[in-house]
Write a protein that holds these residues in place. Sequence first.
Motif, PDB file in Angstrom:
ATOM      1  N   LYS A  82      62.132  36.285  31.107  1.00 16.33           N
ATOM      2  CA  LYS A  82      61.446  36.252  32.400  1.00 16.33           C
ATOM      3  C   LYS A  82      60.153  35.478  32.306  1.00 16.33           C
ATOM      4  N   HIS A  83      60.291  34.232  31.927  1.00 13.71           N
ATOM      5  CA  HIS A  83      59.116  33.372  31.859  1.00 13.71           C
ATOM      6  C   HIS A  83      59.556  32.007  32.330  1.00 13.71           C
ATOM      7  N   GLU A  84      58.807  31.445  33.239  1.00 17.63           N
ATOM      8  CA  GLU A  84      59.154  30.127  33.743  1.00 17.63           C
ATOM      9  C   GLU A  84      58.007  29.189  33.377  1.00 17.63           C
ATOM     10  N   PRO A  85      58.323  28.114  32.642  1.00 18.29           N
ATOM     11  CA  PRO A  85      57.239  27.188  32.275  1.00 18.29           C
ATOM     12  C   PRO A  85      56.606  26.581  33.527  1.00 18.29           C
ATOM     13  N   LEU A  86      55.389  26.122  33.391  1.00 19.30           N
ATOM     14  CA  LEU A  86      54.727  25.413  34.486  1.00 19.30           C
ATOM     15  C   LEU A  86      55.436  24.088  34.742  1.00 19.30           C
ATOM     16  N   LEU A  87      55.361  23.628  35.957  1.00 19.84           N
ATOM     17  CA  LEU A  87      55.898  22.300  36.284  1.00 19.84           C
ATOM     18  C   LEU A  87      55.368  21.259  35.299  1.00 19.84           C
ATOM     19  N   SER A  88      54.107  21.370  34.997  1.00 19.35           N
ATOM     20  CA  SER A  88      53.471  20.363  34.123  1.00 19.35           C
ATOM     21  C   SER A  88      54.008  20.446  32.711  1.00 19.35           C
ATOM     22  N   GLU A  89      54.530  21.587  32.344  1.00 19.37           N
ATOM     23  CA  GLU A  89      55.073  21.738  30.997  1.00 19.37           C
ATOM     24  C   GLU A  89      56.505  21.230  30.907  1.00 19.37           C
ATOM     25  N   LYS A  90      57.094  20.963  32.059  1.00 25.15           N
ATOM     26  CA  LYS A  90      58.477  20.500  32.050  1.00 25.15           C
ATOM     27  C   LYS A  90      58.541  18.992  31.952  1.00 25.15           C
ATOM     28  N   ASP A  91      57.858  18.343  32.881  1.00 25.12           N
ATOM     29  CA  ASP A  91      57.877  16.886  32.830  1.00 25.12           C
ATOM     30  C   ASP A  91      56.735  16.373  33.684  1.00 25.12           C
ATOM     31  N   THR A  92      55.946  15.534  33.118  1.00 26.92           N
ATOM     32  CA  THR A  92      54.784  14.999  33.817  1.00 26.92           C
ATOM     33  C   THR A  92      54.774  13.508  33.592  1.00 26.92           C
ATOM     34  N   SER A  93      54.383  12.758  34.615  1.00 24.36           N
ATOM     35  CA  SER A  93      54.227  11.335  34.336  1.00 24.36           C
ATOM     36  C   SER A  93      52.998  10.793  35.021  1.00 24.36           C
ATOM     37  N   THR A  94      52.592   9.653  34.568  1.00 26.08           N
ATOM     38  CA  THR A  94      51.362   9.037  35.044  1.00 26.08           C
ATOM     39  C   THR A  94      51.691   7.676  35.633  1.00 26.08           C
ATOM     40  N   VAL A  95      51.170   7.440  36.814  1.00 18.47           N
ATOM     41  CA  VAL A  95      51.344   6.131  37.443  1.00 18.47           C
ATOM     42  C   VAL A  95      50.032   5.382  37.364  1.00 18.47           C
TER      43      VAL A  95
END
Lengths: 442, 442, 462, 462
Positions: C1-14
Amino acid sequence: MTDTDGSPFAPHTAEETAAMLDSVGVDTEADLFDIPDEVAFDGNFGIEPRSEQAIRGEMQRLFARNDDLTEFMGRGHYSHYVPSLVDHLSDRAEFLTSYTQYQPEITQGFLQALFEYQSMLVELTGLPVANCSMYDGATALAEAALLADRVRETSGQTILVPELLREGKRSVLENYVDGAGLSVESYPMDDGNVDREALVDLAGEETVMIYAENPTVRGTIEEGLSEIGELATDTEAVFCLGSDLVALSLLEEPASVGADVVVGEADVLGLPTSYGMGLGIFATSDRFLRQVPGRLVGVGSDVDKRRAYTLTLQTREQHIRKERATSNICTNQAWVALRAAIHIASLGPDGLVDLAEDCVRDAAALAERVDDIEGYQAPIHDRHHFREFVVHTDQPAAAITADVEAEGYAIHAIEDHLLQICLTETTSHATDGLVDALQEAA
Amino acid sequence: MTDTDGSPFAPHTAEETAAMLDSVGVDTEADLFDIPDEVAFDGNFGIEPRSEQAIRGEMQRLFARNDDLTEFMGRGHYSHYVPSLVDHLSDRAEFLTSYTQYQPEITQGFLQALFEYQSMLVELTGLPVANCSMYDGATALAEAALLADRVRETSGQTILVPELLREGKRSVLENYVDGAGLSVESYPMDDGNVDREALVDLAGEETVMIYAENPTVRGTIEEGLSEIGELATDTEAVFCLGSDLVALSLLEEPASVGADVVVGEADVLGLPTSYGMGLGIFATSDRFLRQVPGRLVGVGSDVDKRRAYTLTLQTREQHIRKERATSNICTNQAWVALRAAIHIASLGPDGLVDLAEDCVRDAAALAERVDDIEGYQAPIHDRHHFREFVVHTDQPAAAITADVEAEGYAIHAIEDHLLQICLTETTSHATDGLVDALQEAA
Amino acid sequence: KHEPLLSEKDTSTVEISGKDESPLPDDLTRDYLTLPSLSEPELARHYTRLSQMNWSIDSGPYPLGSCTMKYNPKFTEDVAADPNAAIHPDRSARSAQGNLGLLHGLQEYLATIGGMDAVTLQPPAGAAGEFTGILIAKAYHEHHGNDRSEVIIPASAHGTNFATAAMAGYDVVELPSDEGGRVDLEALKAAVSDETAALMLTNPNTVGLFERDIVEIAETVHDVGGLLYYDGANLNALLGRGRPGDMGFDIMHYNVHKTFATPHGGGGPGAGPVGVVDDLAAFLPTPRVRETDDGDYERFEPAQSIGKVHGFAGNWLVVVKAYAYIARLGDAGLSDASAKAVLNANYLAEQLEMDVPYGPFHHEFAATAGDRDAADIAKRMLDFGVHPPTTKWPEMVPEAMLTEPTEIESRRTLDTLAEAFNNAYSDTDEAIETAPSRTTAGRIDQVDAARNPRLSWQALDE
Amino acid sequence: KHEPLLSEKDTSTVEISGKDESPLPDDLTRDYLTLPSLSEPELARHYTRLSQMNWSIDSGPYPLGSCTMKYNPKFTEDVAADPNAAIHPDRSARSAQGNLGLLHGLQEYLATIGGMDAVTLQPPAGAAGEFTGILIAKAYHEHHGNDRSEVIIPASAHGTNFATAAMAGYDVVELPSDEGGRVDLEALKAAVSDETAALMLTNPNTVGLFERDIVEIAETVHDVGGLLYYDGANLNALLGRGRPGDMGFDIMHYNVHKTFATPHGGGGPGAGPVGVVDDLAAFLPTPRVRETDDGDYERFEPAQSIGKVHGFAGNWLVVVKAYAYIARLGDAGLSDASAKAVLNANYLAEQLEMDVPYGPFHHEFAATAGDRDAADIAKRMLDFGVHPPTTKWPEMVPEAMLTEPTEIESRRTLDTLAEAFNNAYSDTDEAIETAPSRTTAGRIDQVDAARNPRLSWQALDE
């Protein structure tokens, strides 16, 4: 559906009601009410109950009374295409029908979503603290002024705002700061943007806060924000910048121009056009953390040392601090913030920047087409524009908007001979029709 | 949204794709395909990808090409008001985006909902076994005939159906029974209902199944179902009764008239008008249990002896039994069954019976009004009616439907001088307009 | 019962500045933008999982006192989603007759329900309604050349009352309760003066007691020229039984996300319409909506309007849902809602082993945990699959558990809830102090979270 | 984690016969009706809780081989819910141009995707599509005075193929696989005769192998006057890479709930459109839709139509969603979907410790659990928070775990899935035999449930 003559949402059968009354020790429901006769009411409001089906029909007919217009309108309330995903996820009952997260152990989901929203605002503003929502851009600006008043060490009572500030926003600001004894003063604009020289003359030790917008209410993009930031530093005023989520993704980063507080419209993402319903941004620097209005979600840990989210720094809030609270805000726009976060996430940085760039390109292209029509000059400001621009008209603007409305388009008349036109990807397919209608109306 | 030139629903970044190809040990995706050149395709379908926004606009414009008519139509596809609750609950992703419950330990929720649906059908039909869905009433009838063929101990190859059986239903039946060597024969109707004397003459040892409907396709309510039940018993034929969920709640209970199988339309609840999309009822007696087509949910217990739901008696099914299966049905209408169950539950027995009674009252009242118009005789059958009735017209029926359509109403023309009109609570508000339009068209 | 943060899943920089095809010069743009970058399926799973880690009224009982968490009828969502109603607030009145008609309709409904003469729908929340109401009071006094400096508030009032009065620039005069838990009339008489701008009152109050002396209270305030403000948080107790306007209140706000069942959305949006008596109608925010003689609707600015309290017209989607809810219930439903809300509160209290000081209460009651810690008992209740009540407030009840089941709970659910109360209350100290144990997260260290604030995923990296 | 049945919560009985106000005489009505009777809030909670006890594609990976469980884009739901499309199937063509236009559009899309000449959208499921296809074959043969008695089906085919052929009255000739897992060409040559009505083939087959000899297979069947039927269950492997029509198939069905991402709804509805080559178009079900010279749409009955396979027009809502999905992807998206589906399958297989016989496979593979029980391993996988693959099928692979991750899974999710596979596979016998332990229900006794069938709540009382 339980058969009842009363509320369709109360599940009591007649037998259950009787048994419960018995358990309580009274004969009738009326016996439970301790209301003196002199102020009792007979229950007759004259409101006829209707079935779900009847109300849906009634309201469809009512809303059909709105003319079906393609809206090229903005001035603080913008419409971008909201992906279906946003509706489907935010409408999940566990989100929509939940209360404030006073019991974090069973509300980790919403808390995490709000924490992520705050974090996205930190990315977009460059400021390290963002709350998890204000009502709208206007009330966020007003709260920024109150924060500025609290944090400013020297005396002063003036909030400087652009002379073109949208009237509704200014009125809200004035209402909020009145109790604190502050006054709102205008500084002049120069071709749509801040008249920085005039602002330098106006700002001084009386100045509690300088507020500027980027883009401005007329859609122009500011060119000297850093100078305003420096001016604020010099005068020890708080520099508050107004913007929106889409503009923030492309235009100068607020932190990089010295903004102390960022406010504005976050509802440009996540919400469709909603008759002005909003979502206010509030972001600021660490040093003002304990003066922030509204709710903050922080990370802590639970007994097993696992990461856990919780509302934090609640001692700022009215339910703890009463009249010494940083604000009276309590119910906020959490669900709209959730929607904005989902929308941002579904665009991603590429999609968001593309969208913002289109806001610049499309406004320029449409202004040029309008300018080509006899009787219109557009844009009247020699600036870069974002989403919207102002048009000078030879004919009275009100007559033109009426004519254009008859052709199925809504635009703003902002002065006797000034129109304002806003477009986004939700209306870009209809520019030909608008141009034709303007031509007709000229 | 991940930036990709391909499927927007595949999450792979270019880097991930490269790493995965590397892990698999090939250079390109094309290398993974083992398709001889002579049958390879270049991928050029000529289908332009569009954005979500563009498709929604395109399809709104397309569907706007349907005329906006108030539909007084029935004949097997009926529209009752579907409470919002049904949409909101059945659209929950855990229901909508799930597969068949092959792993019951993590699909107890849907299994229980289907078990409840089966149980409601048991209440409504009086028969102890109901499956958890067929495609529609037509295919359910066809499967009933195949079941009858399997269970009948003596030889025989005739399925007796009403001469007025809706054409589409009969065609499906004929297609299904052809492989089993059965033939479909009509028995005559008497003033809308079964001509029971004629049926007695026709039924015999050749008869595998007798099928009757209540209400009939012309909306008449049958009066001698028990006699048909007895006739079936006497001839050792299976008695299959066709009905729908709303009619079942009011009309004679199938078990009480000797029905061996009940088929029909369950989509009258839970589904709005959906261009004929359906949900087939299939209920029968215990002795035919192992011959039932389709899926069955049963109760069992888990290792901790707690009640647990599971698909059961799967040895009837094609994935186990292959060509000896009771049917080839696999994908069914589970989600529609969920919707029907929620709708039934939200009406409750009172609401359901009220609804059914209105189907009788409203049809009678409208028929009387139509009969009062010069040039129309309604209803042509001297029977009680349910939802719909047939009208004789002096003018050609096709001309009348065209005229009425021009006024915004859709009705059936079923013969040169016969119309059929159906109404429910979704259209009862519009009867004045229909009556006026009929008067105009007379 | 733990959901990683969005930022921990995939982050990109433009990268933005320096791009060839940029429509703006570099000095007008930011340099780059970093955000999560995920596919639609990944996002659908992320938020589906988060939702499953969240309690809601559709999960089970939610008896938070003073919050009136009632079921939100699904059809009101569909009504509010009507695309024809999705219009811009600057639309001309002639092209926006549908929305103006709805606003007018709800103004009328709320006026009659509250016994008020005029209503604004602009305030976007209850606290914003309070603020609007107090601004109106202030404008009224100023208009009559009669500046006043004080707002009187009972000690048992909601915290927002105090904060609101202070935001409006008033000094707060806190009024003690009498022994029975109600306004101390003598103390009130001593407190009022020609500095009294208003008395803010919740009725029934926050322990569910009706202020039986309301007529005398109103006279006392009116006699010194003050105004009587009704905090609408507890209106669900009174629907069809009593109207603030009839009791002498001059100004009131309505919490539509409480009384009229609009969903609370995890903290908002709500709406806090404000009703006033005739004398104050001229001060309402602008614009209001009225019906013309020919049945059309038009906007108008009240003569002495305080201006605006929201940038546009408030929380539109919320007021639509409130209208639909009121229409669904009608007279009989509204009265029955109150009746069943009060019955449910009384029935539930009867099942509890805790003491319930004060009474007779209405839609809510404050049980006392006595010498036990109310917050700990609440945490233990989480383990029994229910949401606990509001704890440790109001302060007049020691270790209060302020409980409001609302009318939507069945007897069966109330019994379950009572069992959770009683089991937690009778549990061992150790059990309640270490609770909860069956929840997504265990007990969270609030002190540490506040001392070391980490308010963004960026802060987690530091 | 137990939710009572609706009937256990509240049930009531309505008396019908004998009622004064009944519109029907008693002999035409039932005596009474008993059903659950609950309020909307109670129902909302009931079904919300049930939903939370259900796995779905929005919960996590769902790699059921041959089922192609891919993400269902949310916008297609909104498109299908357009109220303008909610019309009666008996509408006149002139008043139903929107729906007919959609049907025509999807017929065209599917024809080009499959390389077919004509398509019907009427079959309401894949198996119904198979049945339609075989009926068309039968009608074709009969029309040419050429009755035939056999349908040839490879042993590895889906069970529906066998059942379908039998329902249509054909004798089934089962074809063994060759050592490589594909059609044994010699066996096929031996099996065909002038009794061969059709060969039903899945390509790639159920272990993901492309039938490389497809041209020769087609010639072999065609040479004896038989037809080649394509089972569309595995079309997701081929999109944009190969078309059944180009390979010599005469008839095919499409599983839109697999290949075209319409939601499977816990078992349905799906849709099983059928495409045919020109020679067979006249036999398609009635009505079909065509475009007129002036851009309108009309229904028509094919000259030798088999009639109908659904009471009306099939599963309308489903075909709308399929159209929207195809339009969203377009050429590039469709090809990429296959590419990523195949890449994902190959990548996942690479991470597994189990053997994967046969290859090179495409979008799915059948790993073998060897001497362990595939079903037990699957149960253990449940404890690791994923859905397991299809087990013990196809039979040509011992203890098969037929796995199809589809294109929607990210590398991260595939790694998680691989971990679940490997952990379960390497777990102890005891652990896998007693699994699952972290799920809503523990292992269910299937034998007992089937021996003592209790199929309704009425049966529970007995």
